[in-house]
Scaffold this motif. Structure first.
Motif, PDB file in Angstrom:
ATOM      1  N   ALA A 110       0.833  -1.210   0.000  1.00 23.33           N
ATOM      2  CA  ALA A 110       0.000   0.000   0.000  1.00 23.33           C
ATOM      3  C   ALA A 110       0.865   1.257   0.000  1.00 23.33           C
ATOM      4  O   ALA A 110       0.560   2.240  -0.689  1.00 23.33           O
ATOM      5  CB  ALA A 110      -0.924  -0.008   1.213  1.00 23.33           C
ATOM      6  N   ALA A 111       1.965   1.240   0.772  1.00 24.74           N
ATOM      7  CA  ALA A 111       2.869   2.396   0.818  1.00 24.74           C
ATOM      8  C   ALA A 111       3.491   2.639  -0.552  1.00 24.74           C
ATOM      9  O   ALA A 111       3.659   3.795  -0.975  1.00 24.74           O
ATOM     10  CB  ALA A 111       3.958   2.165   1.863  1.00 24.74           C
ATOM     11  N   ARG A 112       3.801   1.569  -1.275  1.00 28.66           N
ATOM     12  CA  ARG A 112       4.376   1.720  -2.610  1.00 28.66           C
ATOM     13  C   ARG A 112       3.365   2.333  -3.568  1.00 28.66           C
ATOM     14  O   ARG A 112       3.714   3.185  -4.393  1.00 28.66           O
ATOM     15  CB  ARG A 112       4.862   0.358  -3.117  1.00 28.66           C
ATOM     16  N   ARG A 113       2.126   1.929  -3.445  1.00 29.93           N
ATOM     17  CA  ARG A 113       1.084   2.493  -4.313  1.00 29.93           C
ATOM     18  C   ARG A 113       0.818   3.965  -4.003  1.00 29.93           C
ATOM     19  O   ARG A 113       0.531   4.756  -4.905  1.00 29.93           O
ATOM     20  CB  ARG A 113      -0.203   1.683  -4.166  1.00 29.93           C
ATOM     21  N   VAL A 114       0.926   4.342  -2.733  1.00 31.43           N
ATOM     22  CA  VAL A 114       0.634   5.722  -2.335  1.00 31.43           C
ATOM     23  C   VAL A 114       1.845   6.634  -2.528  1.00 31.43           C
ATOM     24  O   VAL A 114       1.728   7.752  -3.054  1.00 31.43           O
ATOM     25  CB  VAL A 114       0.160   5.770  -0.864  1.00 31.43           C
ATOM     26  N   LEU A 115       3.026   6.174  -2.114  1.00 31.59           N
ATOM     27  CA  LEU A 115       4.211   7.035  -2.082  1.00 31.59           C
ATOM     28  C   LEU A 115       5.106   6.890  -3.310  1.00 31.59           C
ATOM     29  O   LEU A 115       5.894   7.771  -3.604  1.00 31.59           O
ATOM     30  CB  LEU A 115       5.031   6.737  -0.824  1.00 31.59           C
ATOM     31  N   GLY A 116       5.010   5.758  -4.019  1.00 27.87           N
ATOM     32  CA  GLY A 116       5.824   5.574  -5.217  1.00 27.87           C
ATOM     33  C   GLY A 116       6.547   4.237  -5.219  1.00 27.87           C
ATOM     34  O   GLY A 116       6.750   3.601  -4.183  1.00 27.87           O
ATOM     35  N   GLU A 117       6.964   3.821  -6.397  1.00 29.65           N
ATOM     36  CA  GLU A 117       7.603   2.522  -6.578  1.00 29.65           C
ATOM     37  C   GLU A 117       9.010   2.460  -5.972  1.00 29.65           C
ATOM     38  O   GLU A 117       9.605   1.382  -5.897  1.00 29.65           O
ATOM     39  CB  GLU A 117       7.679   2.180  -8.079  1.00 29.65           C
ATOM     40  N   HIS A 118       9.549   3.603  -5.559  1.00 28.43           N
ATOM     41  CA  HIS A 118      10.885   3.609  -4.955  1.00 28.43           C
ATOM     42  C   HIS A 118      10.885   3.033  -3.537  1.00 28.43           C
ATOM     43  O   HIS A 118      11.961   2.763  -2.976  1.00 28.43           O
ATOM     44  CB  HIS A 118      11.422   5.046  -4.891  1.00 28.43           C
ATOM     45  N   ILE A 119       9.718   2.871  -2.933  1.00 27.76           N
ATOM     46  CA  ILE A 119       9.628   2.398  -1.547  1.00 27.76           C
ATOM     47  C   ILE A 119      10.229   1.002  -1.424  1.00 27.76           C
ATOM     48  O   ILE A 119       9.862   0.083  -2.154  1.00 27.76           O
ATOM     49  CB  ILE A 119       8.156   2.378  -1.070  1.00 27.76           C
ATOM     50  N   ARG A 120      11.190   0.846  -0.489  1.00 33.14           N
ATOM     51  CA  ARG A 120      11.818  -0.435  -0.217  1.00 33.14           C
ATOM     52  C   ARG A 120      11.889  -0.650   1.293  1.00 33.14           C
ATOM     53  O   ARG A 120      12.066   0.297   2.052  1.00 33.14           O
ATOM     54  CB  ARG A 120      13.249  -0.488  -0.791  1.00 33.14           C
ATOM     55  N   GLN A 121      11.769  -1.893   1.688  1.00 38.43           N
ATOM     56  CA  GLN A 121      11.820  -2.225   3.112  1.00 38.43           C
ATOM     57  C   GLN A 121      13.233  -2.080   3.648  1.00 38.43           C
ATOM     58  O   GLN A 121      14.189  -2.574   3.054  1.00 38.43           O
ATOM     59  CB  GLN A 121      11.316  -3.648   3.330  1.00 38.43           C
ATOM     60  N   ALA A 122      13.356  -1.394   4.803  1.00 44.10           N
ATOM     61  CA  ALA A 122      14.656  -1.242   5.452  1.00 44.10           C
ATOM     62  C   ALA A 122      14.759  -2.092   6.712  1.00 44.10           C
ATOM     63  O   ALA A 122      15.834  -2.218   7.286  1.00 44.10           O
ATOM     64  CB  ALA A 122      14.894   0.232   5.805  1.00 44.10           C
ATOM     65  N   GLY A 123      13.648  -2.673   7.121  1.00 42.99           N
ATOM     66  CA  GLY A 123      13.630  -3.504   8.320  1.00 42.99           C
ATOM     67  C   GLY A 123      12.197  -3.705   8.766  1.00 42.99           C
ATOM     68  O   GLY A 123      11.304  -2.929   8.393  1.00 42.99           O
ATOM     69  N   ALA A 124      11.956  -4.753   9.547  1.00 40.84           N
ATOM     70  CA  ALA A 124      10.609  -5.027  10.028  1.00 40.84           C
ATOM     71  C   ALA A 124      10.676  -5.840  11.304  1.00 40.84           C
ATOM     72  O   ALA A 124      11.619  -6.605  11.523  1.00 40.84           O
ATOM     73  CB  ALA A 124       9.792  -5.771   8.970  1.00 40.84           C
ATOM     74  N   GLN A 125       9.673  -5.674  12.154  1.00 45.28           N
ATOM     75  CA  GLN A 125       9.548  -6.464  13.370  1.00 45.28           C
ATOM     76  C   GLN A 125       8.066  -6.724  13.609  1.00 45.28           C
ATOM     77  O   GLN A 125       7.282  -5.789  13.728  1.00 45.28           O
ATOM     78  CB  GLN A 125      10.160  -5.745  14.570  1.00 45.28           C
ATOM     79  N   LYS A 126       7.707  -8.005  13.645  1.00 43.82           N
ATOM     80  CA  LYS A 126       6.323  -8.365  13.891  1.00 43.82           C
ATOM     81  C   LYS A 126       6.127  -8.642  15.376  1.00 43.82           C
ATOM     82  O   LYS A 126       7.044  -9.104  16.054  1.00 43.82           O
ATOM     83  CB  LYS A 126       5.898  -9.601  13.078  1.00 43.82           C
ATOM     84  N   GLY A 127       4.930  -8.382  15.861  1.00 48.48           N
ATOM     85  CA  GLY A 127       4.621  -8.639  17.258  1.00 48.48           C
ATOM     86  C   GLY A 127       3.177  -9.059  17.415  1.00 48.48           C
ATOM     87  O   GLY A 127       2.455  -9.243  16.431  1.00 48.48           O
ATOM     88  N   VAL A 128       2.758  -9.220  18.667  1.00 49.76           N
ATOM     89  CA  VAL A 128       1.377  -9.619  18.947  1.00 49.76           C
ATOM     90  C   VAL A 128       0.474  -8.395  19.040  1.00 49.76           C
ATOM     91  O   VAL A 128      -0.631  -8.374  18.471  1.00 49.76           O
ATOM     92  CB  VAL A 128       1.313 -10.433  20.257  1.00 49.76           C
ATOM     93  N   ASP A 129       0.917  -7.360  19.754  1.00 45.83           N
ATOM     94  CA  ASP A 129       0.095  -6.161  19.945  1.00 45.83           C
ATOM     95  C   ASP A 129       0.283  -5.141  18.828  1.00 45.83           C
ATOM     96  O   ASP A 129      -0.615  -4.346  18.554  1.00 45.83           O
ATOM     97  CB  ASP A 129       0.427  -5.514  21.291  1.00 45.83           C
ATOM     98  N   SER A 130       1.427  -5.134  18.196  1.00 45.92           N
ATOM     99  CA  SER A 130       1.682  -4.217  17.088  1.00 45.92           C
ATOM    100  C   SER A 130       2.887  -4.720  16.307  1.00 45.92           C
ATOM    101  O   SER A 130       3.620  -5.605  16.774  1.00 45.92           O
ATOM    102  CB  SER A 130       1.928  -2.784  17.580  1.00 45.92           C
TER     103      SER A 130
END
Length: 277
Positions: free
Chosen positions: A98-118
Motif C-alpha cells: 500500500a505504501a508503494r502504491r501511495v508514495l511511489g515505486e521507490h519504496i523499499r523495506q529497510a527492516g521489520a519487526q512483527k509482534g502480537v500487539d503491534s
C-alpha cells in the motif's frame, strides 16, 4: 501435533528440547517464536515452551522443565498468539504494498519487526510521511483486506523467480537455497519464510498507529492488525472521550476547544508577566 523427544540440553535458564518434528515457529525474519506446551501421552507432565530458536538447522524448544528423552509428546501452540502473528506478518506485506502504491515505486523495506500487539516496518523514503499519507496508506491497505484475496505460496527455482520478479523479492533479506519460498499477497510478491493467513480478509483490519523518521531517508510505520487494531482504536477513543469529559464538550469539539484553552492560557501567562514587570 505429536512428536518424539530426540534430545534435551540443560541450560542456565531452562532446557532446550529437540523433537523429531514440530509445528512451533522458531524466531526469524522479524517474527517472534511461537509459545505453548509439550505434554506426555500419559498426562503426567506438561512443560511450558517459552521460546523457540533454530541453531545450525536444529530447532530448539526452550522449556521450563525437563521432558523425558525418548518420550512421545503432544505439542500445543498458543493458537491465539500464533493467529495474531500471522495477521501481523501478512499485514506487513499489505502495508508495504500500500505504501508503494501511495508514495511511489521507490519504496523499499529497510527492516521489520512483527509482534502480537503491534508491528512495525521501516521503509526507504526521501520525505516525511505525514498524516495525509498515513490515511491514504491505511485506506489502500484495508481495501486489500476487504477484497479477501487468497494468500498463496510457491517454491520456484531462485533464478527463475529473480528473472520473473526481479530482486524486489528480497525485501526482508536474501534466503538460502536453490528454491525459495514466495508469498503472493494481492499484487505483492516477496521471498518470505514466515507464517501467514490464508486470505487477506483473515487479517480483519489494519490500523496505522504512528509514522516517524528513524534516520535520514528511513520512515517507520507502526501498525496493528486484527484484535490488536480493535484494542488500539478503543484505547484511542477512551483517551478522546476522557479529554471531552474534562473539557465538558462533545468528542468532535475536543481539538478546537483544546486549541482555544491553550491560546487563552498563553495570553494570560503573557499578561501575568507584563503585570509583574
Amino acid at each position: 501435533f505429536g512428536a518424539v523427544v530426540l534430545d534435551v540440553f540443560e541450560r542456565d535458564d531452562g532446557f532446550d528440547v529437540v523433537l523429531d518434528q514440530t509445528m512451533f515457529y522458531p524466531e526469524g525474519g522479524g517474527q517472534p517464536a511461537d509459545t505453548g506446551t509439550l505434554s506426555d501421552d500419559d498426562g503426567t507432565y506438561t512443560v511450558e515452551v517459552t521460546d523457540v530458536q533454530i541453531r545450525d538447522g536444529v530447532i530448539l524448544h526452550r522449556t521450563d522443565e525437563r521432558p523425558g528423552k525418548g518420550d512421545i509428546v503432544r505439542g500445543q501452540l498458543d493458537t491465539r498468539r500464533r493467529r495474531q502473528l500471522m495477521r501481523h506478518h501478512t499485514a506487513t506485506h499489505v502495508v508495504i504494498h500500500a505504501a508503494r502504491r501511495v508514495l511511489g515505486e521507490h519504496i523499499r523495506q529497510a527492516g521489520a519487526q512483527k509482534g502480537v500487539d503491534s508491528s512495525r516496518i521501516d521503509v526507504h523514503h526521501y520525505e516525511r510521511i505525514d498524516r495525509a499519507d498515513v490515511k491514504r496508506i491505511e485506506h489502500v491497505a484495508n481495501e486489500i483486506v476487504m477484497e479477501n484475496t487468497p494468500v498463496t505460496q510457491e517454491w520456484p527455482d531462485r533464478h527463475e523467480a529473480e528473472a520473473e520478479h526481479g530482486f524486489d523479492l528480497y525485501q526482508g533479506g536474501i534466503p538460502p537455497g536453490e528454491n525459495i519460498r514466495l508469498i503472493h499477497v494481492a499484487e505483492d510478491v516477496q521471498a518470505c519464510g514466515g507464517t501467514h493467513v490464508a486470505r487477506t480478509g483473515d487479517i480483519g483490519t489494519i490500523k496505522i498507529r504512528n509514522a516517524e523518521r528513524v534516520q535520514d531517508g528511513v520512515e517507520r510505520l507502526t501498525f496493528a492488525a486484527g484484535e490488536a487494531a480493535i484494542s488500539y482504536t478503543q484505547e484511542a477513543e477512551d483517551a478522546l472521550y476522557g479529554a471531552a469529559e474534562v473539557l465538558d464538550v462533545n468528542p468532535e469539539e475536543v481539538p478546537e476547544t483544546a486549541e482555544r484553552f491553550f491560546e487563552e492560557w498563553k495570553a494570560r501567562g503573557k499578561e501575568i508577566e507584563e503585570l509583574k514587570e
